[in-house]
Design a protein around this motif. Sequence first.
Motif, PDB file in Angstrom:
ATOM      1  N   PHE A  31       0.804  -1.220   0.000  1.00  0.00           N
ATOM      2  CA  PHE A  31       0.000   0.000   0.000  1.00  0.00           C
ATOM      3  C   PHE A  31       0.839   1.273   0.000  1.00  0.00           C
ATOM      4  CE2 PHE A  31      -2.766  -3.250   1.672  1.00  0.00           C
ATOM      5  CZ  PHE A  31      -4.020  -2.943   1.159  1.00  0.00           C
ATOM      6  N   ARG A  32       2.140   1.136   0.145  1.00  0.00           N
ATOM      7  CA  ARG A  32       2.991   2.302   0.407  1.00  0.00           C
ATOM      8  C   ARG A  32       2.903   3.362  -0.684  1.00  0.00           C
ATOM      9  NH1 ARG A  32       8.450   0.124   1.135  1.00  0.00           N
ATOM     10  NH2 ARG A  32       7.571  -0.698   3.070  1.00  0.00           N
ATOM     11  N   SER A  33       2.824   2.954  -1.945  1.00  0.00           N
ATOM     12  CA  SER A  33       2.851   3.910  -3.054  1.00  0.00           C
ATOM     13  C   SER A  33       1.465   4.262  -3.581  1.00  0.00           C
ATOM     14  CB  SER A  33       3.700   3.342  -4.202  1.00  0.00           C
ATOM     15  OG  SER A  33       3.133   2.130  -4.678  1.00  0.00           O
ATOM     16  N   ASP A  34       0.419   3.797  -2.923  1.00  0.00           N
ATOM     17  CA  ASP A  34      -0.937   4.044  -3.422  1.00  0.00           C
ATOM     18  C   ASP A  34      -1.296   5.531  -3.386  1.00  0.00           C
ATOM     19  OD1 ASP A  34      -1.274   1.393  -3.842  1.00  0.00           O
ATOM     20  OD2 ASP A  34      -2.934   1.125  -2.445  1.00  0.00           O
ATOM     21  N   ASP A  35      -1.819   6.020  -4.504  1.00  0.00           N
ATOM     22  CA  ASP A  35      -2.356   7.374  -4.536  1.00  0.00           C
ATOM     23  C   ASP A  35      -3.867   7.306  -4.332  1.00  0.00           C
ATOM     24  OD1 ASP A  35      -3.340   6.379  -6.934  1.00  0.00           O
ATOM     25  OD2 ASP A  35      -2.054   7.643  -8.190  1.00  0.00           O
ATOM     26  N   SER A  36      -4.545   8.435  -4.455  1.00  0.00           N
ATOM     27  CA  SER A  36      -5.985   8.481  -4.190  1.00  0.00           C
ATOM     28  C   SER A  36      -6.766   7.562  -5.116  1.00  0.00           C
ATOM     29  CB  SER A  36      -6.497   9.920  -4.328  1.00  0.00           C
ATOM     30  OG  SER A  36      -5.906  10.746  -3.349  1.00  0.00           O
ATOM     31  N   ALA A  37      -6.366   7.499  -6.380  1.00  0.00           N
ATOM     32  CA  ALA A  37      -7.067   6.649  -7.341  1.00  0.00           C
ATOM     33  C   ALA A  37      -6.924   5.179  -6.969  1.00  0.00           C
ATOM     34  CB  ALA A  37      -6.535   6.903  -8.754  1.00  0.00           C
ATOM     35  N   ALA A  38      -5.725   4.787  -6.539  1.00  0.00           N
ATOM     36  CA  ALA A  38      -5.502   3.393  -6.152  1.00  0.00           C
ATOM     37  C   ALA A  38      -6.287   3.047  -4.885  1.00  0.00           C
ATOM     38  CB  ALA A  38      -4.006   3.142  -5.935  1.00  0.00           C
ATOM     39  N   ILE A  39      -6.333   3.980  -3.941  1.00  0.00           N
ATOM     40  CA  ILE A  39      -7.103   3.756  -2.715  1.00  0.00           C
ATOM     41  C   ILE A  39      -8.579   3.604  -3.050  1.00  0.00           C
ATOM     42  CG2 ILE A  39      -7.852   4.803  -0.541  1.00  0.00           C
ATOM     43  CD1 ILE A  39      -5.074   6.196  -0.474  1.00  0.00           C
ATOM     44  N   ALA A  40      -9.087   4.466  -3.940  1.00  0.00           N
ATOM     45  CA  ALA A  40     -10.490   4.394  -4.342  1.00  0.00           C
ATOM     46  C   ALA A  40     -10.798   3.065  -5.011  1.00  0.00           C
ATOM     47  CB  ALA A  40     -10.828   5.549  -5.283  1.00  0.00           C
ATOM     48  N   ALA A  41      -9.898   2.587  -5.863  1.00  0.00           N
ATOM     49  CA  ALA A  41     -10.112   1.313  -6.550  1.00  0.00           C
ATOM     50  C   ALA A  41     -10.159   0.159  -5.552  1.00  0.00           C
ATOM     51  CB  ALA A  41      -9.011   1.085  -7.580  1.00  0.00           C
ATOM     52  N   THR A  42      -9.283   0.214  -4.546  1.00  0.00           N
ATOM     53  CA  THR A  42      -9.271  -0.828  -3.517  1.00  0.00           C
ATOM     54  C   THR A  42     -10.569  -0.820  -2.726  1.00  0.00           C
ATOM     55  OG1 THR A  42      -6.861  -0.711  -3.300  1.00  0.00           O
ATOM     56  CG2 THR A  42      -8.081  -1.674  -1.463  1.00  0.00           C
ATOM     57  N   LEU A  43     -11.010   0.360  -2.292  1.00  0.00           N
ATOM     58  CA  LEU A  43     -12.232   0.463  -1.514  1.00  0.00           C
ATOM     59  C   LEU A  43     -13.449   0.035  -2.341  1.00  0.00           C
ATOM     60  CD1 LEU A  43     -11.639   3.857   0.342  1.00  0.00           C
ATOM     61  CD2 LEU A  43     -11.444   1.557   1.278  1.00  0.00           C
ATOM     62  N   ARG A  44     -13.456   0.397  -3.617  1.00  0.00           N
ATOM     63  CA  ARG A  44     -14.582   0.013  -4.474  1.00  0.00           C
ATOM     64  C   ARG A  44     -14.681  -1.502  -4.601  1.00  0.00           C
ATOM     65  NH1 ARG A  44     -17.449   3.111  -7.537  1.00  0.00           N
ATOM     66  NH2 ARG A  44     -15.884   4.783  -7.472  1.00  0.00           N
ATOM     67  N   ALA A  45     -13.519  -2.137  -4.798  1.00  0.00           N
ATOM     68  CA  ALA A  45     -13.519  -3.605  -4.920  1.00  0.00           C
ATOM     69  C   ALA A  45     -14.004  -4.271  -3.630  1.00  0.00           C
ATOM     70  CB  ALA A  45     -12.116  -4.089  -5.265  1.00  0.00           C
ATOM     71  N   LEU A  46     -13.568  -3.741  -2.498  1.00  0.00           N
ATOM     72  CA  LEU A  46     -13.951  -4.322  -1.214  1.00  0.00           C
ATOM     73  C   LEU A  46     -15.413  -4.070  -0.896  1.00  0.00           C
ATOM     74  CD1 LEU A  46     -10.785  -3.320   0.837  1.00  0.00           C
ATOM     75  CD2 LEU A  46     -11.401  -5.612   0.124  1.00  0.00           C
ATOM     76  N   LEU A  47     -15.938  -2.903  -1.281  1.00  0.00           N
ATOM     77  CA  LEU A  47     -17.321  -2.566  -0.987  1.00  0.00           C
ATOM     78  C   LEU A  47     -18.324  -3.271  -1.917  1.00  0.00           C
ATOM     79  CD1 LEU A  47     -17.261   1.239  -0.121  1.00  0.00           C
ATOM     80  CD2 LEU A  47     -17.989  -0.631   1.365  1.00  0.00           C
ATOM     81  N   SER A  48     -17.808  -3.923  -2.917  1.00  0.00           N
ATOM     82  CA  SER A  48     -18.719  -4.618  -3.846  1.00  0.00           C
ATOM     83  C   SER A  48     -19.563  -5.659  -3.106  1.00  0.00           C
ATOM     84  CB  SER A  48     -17.934  -5.282  -4.976  1.00  0.00           C
ATOM     85  OG  SER A  48     -17.056  -6.292  -4.462  1.00  0.00           O
ATOM     86  N   GLY A  49     -19.083  -6.112  -1.967  1.00  0.00           N
ATOM     87  CA  GLY A  49     -19.812  -7.116  -1.218  1.00  0.00           C
ATOM     88  C   GLY A  49     -21.104  -6.611  -0.595  1.00  0.00           C
ATOM     89  N   VAL A  50     -21.225  -5.285  -0.393  1.00  0.00           N
ATOM     90  CA  VAL A  50     -22.443  -4.720   0.190  1.00  0.00           C
ATOM     91  C   VAL A  50     -23.245  -3.942  -0.846  1.00  0.00           C
ATOM     92  CG1 VAL A  50     -21.424  -4.599   2.488  1.00  0.00           C
ATOM     93  CG2 VAL A  50     -21.324  -2.589   0.987  1.00  0.00           C
ATOM     94  N   ALA A  51     -22.782  -3.931  -2.101  1.00  0.00           N
ATOM     95  CA  ALA A  51     -23.445  -3.168  -3.160  1.00  0.00           C
ATOM     96  C   ALA A  51     -24.469  -4.028  -3.888  1.00  0.00           C
ATOM     97  CB  ALA A  51     -22.425  -2.610  -4.132  1.00  0.00           C
ATOM     98  N   GLN A  52     -25.595  -3.431  -4.170  1.00  0.00           N
ATOM     99  CA  GLN A  52     -26.621  -4.092  -4.960  1.00  0.00           C
ATOM    100  C   GLN A  52     -26.320  -3.864  -6.433  1.00  0.00           C
ATOM    101  OE1 GLN A  52     -28.949  -6.618  -5.085  1.00  0.00           O
ATOM    102  NE2 GLN A  52     -30.059  -5.609  -3.417  1.00  0.00           N
ATOM    103  N   PRO A  53     -26.183  -4.903  -7.235  1.00  0.00           N
ATOM    104  CA  PRO A  53     -25.853  -4.748  -8.658  1.00  0.00           C
ATOM    105  C   PRO A  53     -26.909  -3.890  -9.373  1.00  0.00           C
ATOM    106  CG  PRO A  53     -25.637  -7.031  -7.979  1.00  0.00           C
ATOM    107  CD  PRO A  53     -26.318  -6.309  -6.853  1.00  0.00           C
TER     108      PRO A  53
END
Length: 208
Positions: A186-208
């Motif tokens: 995670f050391r080099s992650d910028d805002s876009a990378a952080i957002a992509a990680t959170l989006r992937a993880l939050l997919s579990g609570v998202a309704q398609p």
Amino acid sequence: MTPRRASHSGTGQPLLTKAGYHHGNLRTALIESAVALVRAHGAHGFTLAEASRAAGVTAAAPYRHFDSREELLACVAERGFELLRATMSGVPVGGWSDPLDRVIALGVRYVEFAVSEPQLFKLMFSLEYRLPAAQAGREALGLLEQALHEAERAGRLSTDLGTAMKAAWALAHGVATLRIDGMATFRSDDSAAIAATLRALLSGVAQP
């Protein structure tokens, strides 16, 4: 009259000078001095006497407002949550095509705050100091809950609001902790990378 500010040698952080004390702002001066010292040295890297010197007052002066160093640090933790809330409040409430995008944006701000204030962030969530700051913490996390409530109203959650809140906070806090602890992934992650990680993880609570 606004208290004058000066940089404390070795910290690079603004501290209230003795003028703050003369204008009746001793409590505020001590909290801000302690915030700067926590930033520079960590929660256990300074004494109450050092906080007093940084604020430009005598070693006995803090006891007019604080019974101990621990009580001062609890106020520093509370101040940290107030700063976190201010950071997260910068995310617009409206204008999102998908309400979950606001949840992601709030999560990114949460992580960015931790990265910019690692020592303060650690203090905020330490067991011995977080309880006195509980109300300020609830107000900060209330922004995340509000965004998830809007997502629920839009039919974008696949689970109940309480579960979604736990998941979203756990994900943002987990990424923040990994980031400030220097984990290489995670050391080099910028805002876009952080957002992509959170989006992937939050997919579990998202309704398609």
